[in-house]
Motif scaffolding. Structure first.
Motif, PDB file in Angstrom:
ATOM      1  N   GLU A 147      35.191 -14.168 -15.251  1.00  0.00           N
ATOM      2  CA  GLU A 147      34.764 -13.091 -14.350  1.00  0.00           C
ATOM      3  C   GLU A 147      34.876 -13.525 -12.888  1.00  0.00           C
ATOM      4  O   GLU A 147      35.299 -12.752 -12.029  1.00  0.00           O
ATOM      5  CB  GLU A 147      33.328 -12.662 -14.675  1.00  0.00           C
ATOM      6  N   SER A 148      34.500 -14.775 -12.602  1.00  0.00           N
ATOM      7  CA  SER A 148      34.596 -15.244 -11.219  1.00  0.00           C
ATOM      8  C   SER A 148      36.067 -15.388 -10.814  1.00  0.00           C
ATOM      9  O   SER A 148      36.433 -15.096  -9.674  1.00  0.00           O
ATOM     10  CB  SER A 148      33.854 -16.555 -11.025  1.00  0.00           C
TER      11      SER A 148
ATOM     12  N   GLU B  13      37.207 -11.906 -10.042  1.00  0.00           N
ATOM     13  CA  GLU B  13      36.687 -11.472  -8.747  1.00  0.00           C
ATOM     14  C   GLU B  13      37.487 -12.098  -7.607  1.00  0.00           C
ATOM     15  O   GLU B  13      37.818 -11.424  -6.631  1.00  0.00           O
ATOM     16  CB  GLU B  13      35.214 -11.838  -8.613  1.00  0.00           C
ATOM     17  N   MET B  14      37.809 -13.373  -7.753  1.00  0.00           N
ATOM     18  CA  MET B  14      38.606 -14.030  -6.715  1.00  0.00           C
ATOM     19  C   MET B  14      40.001 -13.418  -6.644  1.00  0.00           C
ATOM     20  O   MET B  14      40.540 -13.210  -5.550  1.00  0.00           O
ATOM     21  CB  MET B  14      38.698 -15.538  -6.994  1.00  0.00           C
TER      22      MET B  14
ATOM     23  N   VAL C 161      40.808 -10.365  -7.454  1.00  0.00           N
ATOM     24  CA  VAL C 161      40.663  -9.031  -6.844  1.00  0.00           C
ATOM     25  C   VAL C 161      40.508  -9.162  -5.336  1.00  0.00           C
ATOM     26  O   VAL C 161      41.141  -8.418  -4.564  1.00  0.00           O
ATOM     27  CB  VAL C 161      39.473  -8.275  -7.476  1.00  0.00           C
ATOM     28  N   LYS C 162      39.679 -10.111  -4.877  1.00  0.00           N
ATOM     29  CA  LYS C 162      39.512 -10.327  -3.436  1.00  0.00           C
ATOM     30  C   LYS C 162      40.839 -10.721  -2.794  1.00  0.00           C
ATOM     31  O   LYS C 162      41.195 -10.224  -1.724  1.00  0.00           O
ATOM     32  CB  LYS C 162      38.459 -11.407  -3.171  1.00  0.00           C
TER      33      LYS C 162
END
Length: 105
Positions: A16-17, A20-21, A23-24
């Protein structure tokens, strides 16, 4: 061990992290692409404006060259007229002198 008892999966958290990275990073990349497209559009506009200015200046140069040629032709005609006028006045002056000479006799 306490995490294992509470049913926390580190692999899911890590995944998940990572997502998220990603996506960022994708958002930042999209923002950068949009910014670069804006700059490219502005540069195209500047190039178009520069090309228009160059075209106008070239037109002005052509007009000035035509005007210069016209002025040179006009100047040559005036010089021809002045030369002819000087010759005519010279002839009239000689005729006047001859007329005065013969009248005085």
């Amino acid at each position: 061990m306490a995490f294992a008892r509470e049913d926390i999966n580190f692999e899911n958290i890590k995944r998940e992290s990572d997502i998220e990275m990603l996506v960022k990073n994708m958002v930042q990349t999209n923002n950068m692409i949009a910014h670069l497209k804006d700059e490219q559009f502005e540069m195209r506009n500047e190039i178009k404006m520069r090309d228009e200015i160059i075209s106008k200046l070239q037109d002005d140069i052509r007009l000035l060259e035509k005007e210069k040629r016209w002025n040179m032709l006009w100047h040559n005609r005036l010089n021809d007229c002045i030369d002819k006028t000087q010759i005519i006045f010279g002839i009239l002056f000689l005729i006047n002198i001859l007329f005065i000479y013969f009248m005085s006799r």
